[in-house]
Design an enzyme around this catalytic site. Structure first.
Site, PDB file in Angstrom:
ATOM      1  N   GLY A 186      17.200  69.569  55.760  1.00  0.00           N
ATOM      2  CA  GLY A 186      15.763  68.931  56.134  1.00  0.00           C
ATOM      3  C   GLY A 186      15.757  68.073  57.373  1.00  0.00           C
ATOM      4  O   GLY A 186      16.660  68.301  58.386  1.00  0.00           O
ATOM      5  N   PHE A 187      14.576  67.214  57.347  1.00  0.00           N
ATOM      6  CA  PHE A 187      14.197  66.515  58.626  1.00  0.00           C
ATOM      7  C   PHE A 187      15.695  65.689  58.956  1.00  0.00           C
ATOM      8  O   PHE A 187      16.048  65.768  60.159  1.00  0.00           O
ATOM      9  CB  PHE A 187      13.266  65.396  58.313  1.00  0.00           C
ATOM     10  CG  PHE A 187      12.056  66.016  58.533  1.00  0.00           C
ATOM     11  CD1 PHE A 187      11.548  66.265  59.757  1.00  0.00           C
ATOM     12  CD2 PHE A 187      11.429  66.333  57.445  1.00  0.00           C
ATOM     13  CE1 PHE A 187      10.223  66.982  59.871  1.00  0.00           C
ATOM     14  CE2 PHE A 187       9.786  66.973  57.447  1.00  0.00           C
ATOM     15  CZ  PHE A 187       9.498  67.061  58.977  1.00  0.00           C
TER      16      PHE A 187
ATOM     17  N   VAL B 271      25.234  72.777  46.723  1.00  0.00           N
ATOM     18  CA  VAL B 271      26.186  71.982  46.519  1.00  0.00           C
ATOM     19  C   VAL B 271      25.988  71.453  45.048  1.00  0.00           C
ATOM     20  O   VAL B 271      25.031  70.755  44.700  1.00  0.00           O
ATOM     21  CB  VAL B 271      26.390  70.793  47.373  1.00  0.00           C
ATOM     22  CG1 VAL B 271      27.461  70.094  47.112  1.00  0.00           C
ATOM     23  CG2 VAL B 271      26.306  71.567  48.884  1.00  0.00           C
TER      24      VAL B 271
ATOM     25  N   ALA C 295       9.132  61.477  56.956  1.00  0.00           N
ATOM     26  CA  ALA C 295       9.948  62.070  57.850  1.00  0.00           C
ATOM     27  C   ALA C 295      10.698  61.262  58.950  1.00  0.00           C
ATOM     28  O   ALA C 295      11.902  61.334  59.164  1.00  0.00           O
ATOM     29  CB  ALA C 295       9.036  63.038  58.571  1.00  0.00           C
ATOM     30  N   GLN C 296       9.875  60.407  59.328  1.00  0.00           N
ATOM     31  CA  GLN C 296      10.432  59.327  60.426  1.00  0.00           C
ATOM     32  C   GLN C 296      11.706  58.718  60.037  1.00  0.00           C
ATOM     33  O   GLN C 296      12.813  58.640  60.967  1.00  0.00           O
ATOM     34  CB  GLN C 296       9.264  58.437  61.243  1.00  0.00           C
ATOM     35  CG  GLN C 296       8.522  58.732  62.266  1.00  0.00           C
ATOM     36  CD  GLN C 296       9.224  59.422  63.383  1.00  0.00           C
ATOM     37  OE1 GLN C 296      10.312  58.805  63.694  1.00  0.00           O
ATOM     38  NE2 GLN C 296       8.989  60.746  63.708  1.00  0.00           N
TER      39      GLN C 296
ATOM     40  N   GLU D 184      -4.627  65.931  51.534  1.00  0.00           N
ATOM     41  CA  GLU D 184      -4.784  66.857  52.329  1.00  0.00           C
ATOM     42  C   GLU D 184      -4.782  68.088  51.588  1.00  0.00           C
ATOM     43  O   GLU D 184      -5.685  69.160  52.023  1.00  0.00           O
ATOM     44  CB  GLU D 184      -2.976  66.909  53.012  1.00  0.00           C
ATOM     45  CG  GLU D 184      -3.160  66.014  54.046  1.00  0.00           C
ATOM     46  CD  GLU D 184      -1.899  65.802  54.792  1.00  0.00           C
ATOM     47  OE1 GLU D 184      -1.820  64.827  55.808  1.00  0.00           O
ATOM     48  OE2 GLU D 184      -0.900  66.388  54.608  1.00  0.00           O
TER      49      GLU D 184
ATOM     50  N   GLY E 135      21.945  69.583  53.214  1.00  0.00           N
ATOM     51  CA  GLY E 135      20.748  69.735  53.269  1.00  0.00           C
ATOM     52  C   GLY E 135      20.358  69.701  54.846  1.00  0.00           C
ATOM     53  O   GLY E 135      20.808  68.971  55.588  1.00  0.00           O
TER      54      GLY E 135
ATOM     55  N   ASP F 280      15.166  60.737  52.624  1.00  0.00           N
ATOM     56  CA  ASP F 280      14.779  60.464  51.523  1.00  0.00           C
ATOM     57  C   ASP F 280      15.524  59.962  50.210  1.00  0.00           C
ATOM     58  O   ASP F 280      15.573  59.212  49.416  1.00  0.00           O
ATOM     59  CB  ASP F 280      13.991  61.663  50.934  1.00  0.00           C
ATOM     60  CG  ASP F 280      12.602  61.882  51.395  1.00  0.00           C
ATOM     61  OD1 ASP F 280      12.363  61.171  52.356  1.00  0.00           O
ATOM     62  OD2 ASP F 280      11.808  62.793  50.890  1.00  0.00           O
TER      63      ASP F 280
HETATM   64  C1  FAD Z   1       3.887  68.371  50.437  1.00  0.00           C
HETATM   65  C2  FAD Z   1       4.797  67.332  51.433  1.00  0.00           C
HETATM   66  C3  FAD Z   1       4.108  66.761  52.467  1.00  0.00           C
HETATM   67  C4  FAD Z   1       4.689  65.865  53.308  1.00  0.00           C
HETATM   68  N1  FAD Z   1       3.824  65.148  54.175  1.00  0.00           N
HETATM   69  C5  FAD Z   1       4.333  64.334  55.121  1.00  0.00           C
HETATM   70  C6  FAD Z   1       3.812  63.918  56.091  1.00  0.00           C
HETATM   71  O1  FAD Z   1       2.641  64.298  56.503  1.00  0.00           O
HETATM   72  N2  FAD Z   1       4.498  62.776  57.050  1.00  0.00           N
HETATM   73  C7  FAD Z   1       5.598  62.565  56.878  1.00  0.00           C
HETATM   74  O2  FAD Z   1       6.343  61.846  57.502  1.00  0.00           O
HETATM   75  N3  FAD Z   1       6.264  62.880  55.623  1.00  0.00           N
HETATM   76  C8  FAD Z   1       5.771  64.012  54.781  1.00  0.00           C
HETATM   77  N4  FAD Z   1       6.430  64.238  53.554  1.00  0.00           N
HETATM   78  C9  FAD Z   1       7.703  63.703  53.358  1.00  0.00           C
HETATM   79  C10 FAD Z   1       8.719  64.257  54.271  1.00  0.00           C
HETATM   80  O3  FAD Z   1       8.626  65.652  54.212  1.00  0.00           O
HETATM   81  C11 FAD Z   1      10.291  63.962  53.767  1.00  0.00           C
HETATM   82  O4  FAD Z   1      10.106  62.512  53.855  1.00  0.00           O
HETATM   83  C12 FAD Z   1      11.166  64.577  54.383  1.00  0.00           C
HETATM   84  O5  FAD Z   1      11.055  65.920  54.304  1.00  0.00           O
HETATM   85  C13 FAD Z   1      12.575  64.001  54.196  1.00  0.00           C
HETATM   86  O6  FAD Z   1      13.673  64.380  54.868  1.00  0.00           O
HETATM   87  P1  FAD Z   1      15.111  64.818  54.347  1.00  0.00           P
HETATM   88  O7  FAD Z   1      15.839  65.439  55.268  1.00  0.00           O
HETATM   89  O8  FAD Z   1      15.599  63.436  53.507  1.00  0.00           O
HETATM   90  O9  FAD Z   1      14.516  65.814  52.967  1.00  0.00           O
HETATM   91  P2  FAD Z   1      14.162  67.426  52.754  1.00  0.00           P
HETATM   92  O10 FAD Z   1      13.543  67.385  54.182  1.00  0.00           O
HETATM   93  O11 FAD Z   1      13.584  67.400  51.671  1.00  0.00           O
HETATM   94  O12 FAD Z   1      15.528  68.247  52.992  1.00  0.00           O
HETATM   95  C14 FAD Z   1      16.424  68.198  51.878  1.00  0.00           C
HETATM   96  C15 FAD Z   1      17.197  69.527  52.125  1.00  0.00           C
HETATM   97  O13 FAD Z   1      18.306  69.356  51.379  1.00  0.00           O
HETATM   98  C16 FAD Z   1      18.401  70.905  50.511  1.00  0.00           C
HETATM   99  N5  FAD Z   1      19.102  70.471  49.450  1.00  0.00           N
HETATM  100  C17 FAD Z   1      18.974  69.648  48.561  1.00  0.00           C
HETATM  101  N6  FAD Z   1      19.660  69.467  47.619  1.00  0.00           N
HETATM  102  C18 FAD Z   1      20.614  70.502  47.672  1.00  0.00           C
HETATM  103  C19 FAD Z   1      21.832  71.133  47.148  1.00  0.00           C
HETATM  104  N7  FAD Z   1      22.224  70.577  46.310  1.00  0.00           N
HETATM  105  N8  FAD Z   1      22.682  71.947  47.801  1.00  0.00           N
HETATM  106  C20 FAD Z   1      22.142  72.485  48.943  1.00  0.00           C
HETATM  107  N9  FAD Z   1      21.038  72.224  49.639  1.00  0.00           N
HETATM  108  C21 FAD Z   1      20.012  71.085  48.950  1.00  0.00           C
HETATM  109  C22 FAD Z   1      17.001  71.329  50.328  1.00  0.00           C
HETATM  110  O14 FAD Z   1      16.989  72.547  50.400  1.00  0.00           O
HETATM  111  C23 FAD Z   1      16.284  70.846  51.681  1.00  0.00           C
HETATM  112  O15 FAD Z   1      16.441  71.691  53.059  1.00  0.00           O
HETATM  113  C24 FAD Z   1       5.790  65.280  52.914  1.00  0.00           C
HETATM  114  C25 FAD Z   1       6.448  65.712  51.807  1.00  0.00           C
HETATM  115  C26 FAD Z   1       5.984  66.866  51.130  1.00  0.00           C
HETATM  116  C27 FAD Z   1       6.839  67.654  49.972  1.00  0.00           C
END
Ligand code: FAD
Length: 435
Positions: free
Chosen positions: A17-18, A83, A322-323, A174, A15, A305
């Site tokens: 993401g953030f 994955v 995100a934080q 939003e 993953g 998350d």
């Molecule tokens: C529309 C929206 C608005 C938001 N607004 C805010 C905001 O204003 N402020 C804030 O703080 N938070 C906000 N959030 C929440 C924030 O984006 C999440 O808390 C944050 O992205 C979590 O980060 P993460 O790295 O845990 O997961 P993510 O950022 O979701 O990243 C997960 C990654 O894993 C990858 N992945 C998942 N499963 C697999 C797999 N099996 N194989 C390969 N890759 C995989 C995905 O493609 C993705 O790139 C928002 C979320 C959304 C959906």
């Protein structure tokens, strides 16, 4: 997968993401081989997805190529792969492009849309977790406006101009604010055949206030902002069904709509294969200790998350924003190096930097430790923080100029139907399935 085995310990991160980006950026210079996998070849800045949906930004402003992060290091590799499962006994993951052995595994797969078991919403609604899904919403909104201009069926026209959003958390607030701005500033100029008063934006929320995770003061202020923009708010209203044309609720409210956006919740997106005790079933998140180790495993970690770390301050785990993801990613990088170097692990402590949401131009709310405020200053802070956290100088620059342009011209430059949604729903199934 074409990943050479070296004499360095291998850290595999699922993953980008953030959380995944935060850990990979810290590990890049360290003496470990880091492999990051994601089903997309880019990182998505989810907080600004709603601007892609509502024609404010193009997707390349909020997405960042993963290989740009890894390109300067021979020890850090990216592979685009889904994955499928984890085999902890063999320290191996199975992916769409082959198997990979790990020494340390970091699961940062984030969350997915939660339909709470409602099949009609999953089948007929729209939701927004990825760039393709945001583009689907953008196309659908614009295609419905185009169709409203030409239809001679008044009932259909009404449904095409009714926009229904469910869930008044930050995403729903939003998005509805941004659609209201389309109605107020774009529709009168671009669609002279549509009277903007015919266009209705309905925001439905099951609880008794908007922005339930924020303070009462911010919630009240955001409610006022939305009403100023013309959004119709329906509190204490739970959706029962959406059949593709009609929304029914637990109250008398029933709405005909061709645009139904579900923003009412998320649940963890785990990978198959770990023991049952690794999961907190209700939340669909991995149970982790203070070092982000998943319950029952020493060398498998979860961050962001997908991780549920119960502490005295956060008995239900950290908020899914995100934080915590960024802070856990950075912290785990240090702890993995502590393990590699035979040092003691340090427990994670979350620093809450506050919460914010924007409702539209000059309107935002901010909750900080010391109090809450709303209005122009909050909106300014919101913009600054989002620009700051966007990855990549180009993305910041493009987004900044887009916002400046939108601000002066009351315009949204990206109102293009590049990839139609209507009539292609089945081809878009892949985008919709990745919930
Ligand atoms: C529309 C929206 C608005 C938001 N607004 C805010 C905001 O204003 N402020 C804030 O703080 N938070 C906000 N959030 C929440 C924030 O984006 C999440 O808390 C944050 O992205 C979590 O980060 P993460 O790295 O845990 O997961 P993510 O950022 O979701 O990243 C997960 C990654 O894993 C990858 N992945 C998942 N499963 C697999 C797999 N099996 N194989 C390969 N890759 C995989 C995905 O493609 C993705 O790139 C928002 C979320 C959304 C959906």
């Amino acid at each position: 997968m074409n990943i050479p085995r070296t004499n360095l310990p291998r850290v595999v991160i699922i993953g980008g993401g953030f959380a995944g980006m935060a850990i990979v950026r810290k590990l890049i210079g360290e003496d470990v081989q880091t492999v990051i996998l994601d089903r997309h070849n880019y990182h998505t800045f989810q907080p600004l997805l709603y601007q892609v949906s509502t024609s404010g930004l193009e997707p390349d402003s909020i997405a960042y190529p993963m290989r740009k992060i890894t390109r300067n290091s021979k020890k850090c590799l990216f592979r685009m792969a889904e994955v499928k499962s984890i085999n902890a006994e063999k320290s191996l993951i199975e992916t769409s492009i082959g198997d990979l052995i790990y020494d340390y595994l970091v699961i940062a797969t984030g969350s997915k849309t939660n339909f709470f078991g409602n099949k009609s919403i999953e089948k007929n609604g729209m939701w927004m977790k990825t760039v393709p899904q945001a583009l689907n919403i953008r196309s659908l909104i614009l295609e419905n406006l185009e169709q409203a201009v030409i239809t001679d069926d008044p009932e259909l026209r009404k449904a095409l101009l009714n926009f229904v959003l469910v869930g008044a958390g930050p995403t729903g607030v939003e998005l509805s604010g941004a659609i209201a701005e389309l109605k107020n500033h774009i529709v009168p100029n671009d669609y002279p055949d549509i009277n903007p008063n015919e266009m209705n934006i309905h925001l439905l929320e099951g609880l008794d206030r908007v922005l339930p995770p924020m303070s009462e003061k911010s919630s009240k202020r955001a409610h006022e902002f939305l009403e100023e923009l013309g959004v119709k708010i329906h509190l204490n209203t739970m959706v029962e069904e959406y059949d593709g044309h009609l929304v029914t609720t637990n109250t008398d409210l029933a709405l005909k709509t061709e645009t139904f956006i579900w923003a009412a919740g998320v649940t963890g997106a785990p990978v198959k294969g770990l023991n049952a005790e690794a999961m907190v079933e209700k939340a669909n998140r991995y149970e982790v200790n203070a070092f982000n180790q998943i319950n029952g495993y020493d060398n498998i970690f979860a961050i962001g998350d997908i991780a549920l770390m119960q502490t005295e301050d956060y008995p239900k785990g950290h908020p899914m924003v995100a934080q915590p993801a960024i802070q856990q990613g950075k912290h785990l990088a240090r702890n993995i190096m502590n393990i590699v170097e035979g040092k003691k692990l340090e427990p994670f402590k979350y620093k809450d930097k506050g919460t914010m949401a924007t409702v539209g131009r000059n309107r935002a709310v901010v909750d900080l430790d010391k109090g809450s405020f709303g209005g122009f200053f909050a909106w300014f802070i919101w913009m600054f923080v989002h620009l700051w956290f966007l990855i990549g100088f180009r993305n910041r620059l493009v987004t900044f100029f887009n916002w400046l342009y939108n601000y002066w011209n009351y315009d949204k430059a990206a109102r293009l139907i590049i990839r139609p949604f209507k009539g292609y729903e089945n081809q878009m199934k892949v985008d919709k399935e990745e919930i």
